[in-house]
Design a protein around this motif. Structure first.
Motif, PDB file in Angstrom:
ATOM      1  N   SER A 253       0.863  -1.176   0.000  1.00 12.27           N
ATOM      2  CA  SER A 253       0.000   0.000   0.000  1.00 12.27           C
ATOM      3  C   SER A 253       0.898   1.225   0.000  1.00 12.27           C
ATOM      4  O   SER A 253       2.103   1.112   0.229  1.00 12.27           O
ATOM      5  CB  SER A 253      -0.924   0.023   1.228  1.00 12.27           C
TER       6      SER A 253
ATOM      7  N   ALA B 106      -4.477   3.147  -0.817  1.00 13.06           N
ATOM      8  CA  ALA B 106      -4.446   1.692  -0.718  1.00 13.06           C
ATOM      9  C   ALA B 106      -3.780   1.077  -1.941  1.00 13.06           C
ATOM     10  O   ALA B 106      -3.271  -0.044  -1.880  1.00 13.06           O
ATOM     11  CB  ALA B 106      -5.866   1.136  -0.573  1.00 13.06           C
TER      12      ALA B 106
ATOM     13  N   LYS C 267       6.404   3.645   4.551  1.00 11.30           N
ATOM     14  CA  LYS C 267       5.341   3.909   3.584  1.00 11.30           C
ATOM     15  C   LYS C 267       5.615   5.270   2.948  1.00 11.30           C
ATOM     16  O   LYS C 267       5.875   6.257   3.647  1.00 11.30           O
ATOM     17  CB  LYS C 267       3.971   3.914   4.255  1.00 11.30           C
TER      18      LYS C 267
ATOM     19  N   HIS D  78       4.627  -4.407  -7.064  1.00  7.16           N
ATOM     20  CA  HIS D  78       3.169  -4.286  -7.012  1.00  7.16           C
ATOM     21  C   HIS D  78       2.589  -5.300  -7.975  1.00  7.16           C
ATOM     22  O   HIS D  78       3.320  -5.986  -8.710  1.00  7.16           O
ATOM     23  CB  HIS D  78       2.709  -2.866  -7.392  1.00  7.16           C
TER      24      HIS D  78
ATOM     25  N   ALA E 155      -4.158  -4.215  -6.143  1.00  5.43           N
ATOM     26  CA  ALA E 155      -3.724  -4.395  -4.758  1.00  5.43           C
ATOM     27  C   ALA E 155      -3.489  -5.860  -4.408  1.00  5.43           C
ATOM     28  O   ALA E 155      -3.366  -6.199  -3.232  1.00  5.43           O
ATOM     29  CB  ALA E 155      -4.771  -3.803  -3.815  1.00  5.43           C
TER      30      ALA E 155
END
Length: 586
Positions: free
Chosen positions: A175, A180, A196, A430, A546
């Motif tokens: 994330s 998100a 993050k 990702h 995600a």
């Protein structure tokens, strides 16, 4: 590094404000809940927005007043404090701000923890592979192509190197700091720093200024290693060289599109990789050179050689190189896909670049160069073209690039067996929404919906009936897979690949609010099923998803990677495997 020196701090200023008083918006970076490595350097940043007549602020670290904060006023309604190059000792810590303006007094606290170094270091060398966009589904599609099922019994005929003889494995979630969903810049930065990070940012926290280069920074693992151990650093990518993933291991900026600055930071920043083998040269050549997008006359090809780098621009030159520092640029832009280089070899695609290395070539040469340093090395290898072709829904080019990556992994695993102080990791930054949902009878031609078979009608694809010089299957076979994407614009589906790449969409020719994209008529004319997308009309490609990603670990310290991991944990697990202590100096 020690704590900043402490002294009583009282910051005051007066502003004439009008209007109803409301509490100022206080922000603190590193953010509340940050986990850091002991000694990892960061910039402390505190911002007060919507200030109504600023009076005072008292800022404490673990109850002690902080010395050295630089106060600024970016605009009339804000006040900021910055202290760069800080670090903390192992354990729990907190920064508190007691802030006073005409709206009253408020307190805000950010709590941090810092990991102590592991008592022993198992890994002296790390080879980190990042398959850009390589989710579990993408990896599995590559295996299904490389190792077709046995039609006699339905059993798989093999495994990819990355999933064979595992020491350990994990499933990785991701994330962004502000979303998100994630992009390559913030996800690669999370792997590099344990933090993050915002979408489109590289190793920085937010701030309230427009300048993309003044944001508070967080030190990546490559910087910590360089500073504390003297280990060599290598970056390899088949994407253009200043793209997000390689940049995350050597650069700091709020905007991943600061390509010129990223190129400069490779040679002028704190990391200064010893090996840099990448795609696009356009950000490293002077503005006067054809294809350059620099705004100045800096020539890093020439200047890098003055810094001791051996420069190479072809596979032939790369394989012959023998130096301690190596800089390679193999295209003006991204290195074309494996299929384009090894099988299709189209003139319109390769153009003047006929002698480009494979990812396994660059990986092997990088290791041979870096291992000369007795202090060890950290090598990041990105298969960036997986993502580059998932965006335009070209699943064949994406999947064959996974196979190219896997051959590089096979080399690294063999190296680790011979060098037991080596940790090899394979993961992704990702996901994309690619999935195999059926078989396809290619003898019926492109775009035939009734040629899609599901369940028992899917049968067994015939990949492997023809192979190229590297032993890889060719995509043209009588029975293939039906592969789709879950996040798409409107496009035309042919089910089959093509020897020359085509964008899935084109502009609708409109401007303003009506501007958007429509299916590429050239693809539709091949014989195709028109798909109605699920993204806004402004989208011209598929997007990241995600979904979780795989992580495979081999060798020294592999036991630190297991179960379900947040992406930020990869940084700390590498640090544990290496016994990394950010408080040391080389």
């Amino acid at each position: 590094m020690k704590y900043p020196r402490m002294r009583p701090l009282l910051l005051t200023a007066a502003l004439l404000m009008t209007g109803a008083a409301s509490a100022a918006d206080l922000k603190m970076y590193p953010y509340d809940g940050s986990r850091l490595l002991a000694g990892q350097r960061f910039d402390l940043r505190i911002e007060a927005e919507n200030v109504k007549g600023f009076k005072s602020a008292t800022i404490r670290l673990d109850g002690k007043l902080i010395e050295g904060l630089v106060q600024t006023t970016t605009k009339e309604t804000s006040t900021e404090w910055t202290l760069r190059g800080q670090s903390i000792t192992p354990g729990a810590h907190s920064v508190s701000v007691v802030f006073s303006d005409d709206a009253g007094v408020q307190t805000k606290v950010a709590r941090w923890t810092a990991d102590a170094p592991a008592p022993t270091a198992k890994a002296k060398k790390v080879i980190l592979f990042i398959g850009d966009g390589m989710s579990w589904n993408v990896m599995n599609a590559a295996k299904m192509v490389a190792f077709p099922f046995n039609p006699a019994n339905g059993l798989p005929t093999g495994k990819l190197a990355m999933e064979s003889d595992l020491s350990s494995m994990a499933s990785v979630t991701t994330s962004s700091y502000d979303s998100a969903l994630a992009d390559s810049a913030n996800t690669a930065s999370s792997i590099a720093t344990g933090q993050k990070i915002l979408v489109n940012a590289l190793n920085v926290y937010p701030d309230n200024t427009d300048d993309t280069l003044d944001n508070p920074r967080i030190e990546p693992i490559t910087g910590i290693l360089r500073r504390t151990t003297g280990a060599s650093i290598g970056l390899v990518s088949d994407a253009f060289g200043t793209d997000a993933t390689p940049a995350a291991f050597a650069a700091h900026t709020r905007r991943r599109g600061d390509y010129q600055t990223i190129a400069d930071q490779y040679f002028q920043g704190e990391v200064k990789p010893d090996v840099l083998l990448i795609g696009g040269s356009r950000d490293f050549i002077p503005s006067t050179a054809p294809g350059s997008r620099r705004k100045d006359t800096t020539d890093w090809i020439a200047d890098s050689q003055k810094l001791g780098y051996n420069f190479v621009s072809t596979r032939t030159e790369l394989l012959a190189a023998n130096s301690n520092k190596l800089f390679g640029l193999f295209n003006i832009d991204n290195v074309p896909s494996y299929l384009d280089r090894a099988q299709y070899k189209g003139e319109n695609t390769l153009k003047d670049f006929k002698d480009m290395p494979y990812l396994w070539d660059s990986t092997q040469k990088a290791v041979e160069t870096l291992e000369k340093n007795p202090d060890g090395f950290f090598l990041m290898v990105e298969a960036g073209m997986i993502d580059k072709f998932e965006h335009p829904l070209d699943w064949q080019r994406a999947v064959w690039n996974v196979l190219e990556l896997d051959k590089a992994v096979a080399y690294a695993k063999d190296y680790a067996k011979k060098n037991p102080d080596t940790l090899v990791l394979v993961t992704a930054d990702h996901a994309h929404s690619l999935t195999v949902y059926g078989g396809y009878d290619a003898t019926k031609g492109p775009g035939q919906r009734n040629a899609v078979g599901v369940y028992e009608a899917a049968g067994f694809p015939t990949y492997g009936d023809k192979r190229d010089a590297n032993g890889f299957p060719v995509p043209e076979t009588s029975r293939t897979y039906a592969v789709g994407f879950g996040a798409t614009p409107d496009y035309c589906e042919t089910y089959l690949g093509r020897a020359e790449y085509q964008d899935p969409t084109v502009s609708n020719g409109k401007t303003g609010a009506e501007a958007g994209f429509v299916p590429n008529p050239k693809i539709c004319a091949e014989g195709a099923v028109q798909r109605v997308g699920n993204l806004p009309a402004s989208a011209n490609q598929g997007v990241h998803t995600a979904d979780p990603m795989p992580l495979f670990a081999f060798g020294a310290g592999a036991e630190n990677f297991m179960g379900v991991m947040d992406q930020t944990e990869i940084f700390f697990s590498i640090a544990r495997a290496m016994g990394l202590d950010g408080r040391k100096t080389k």
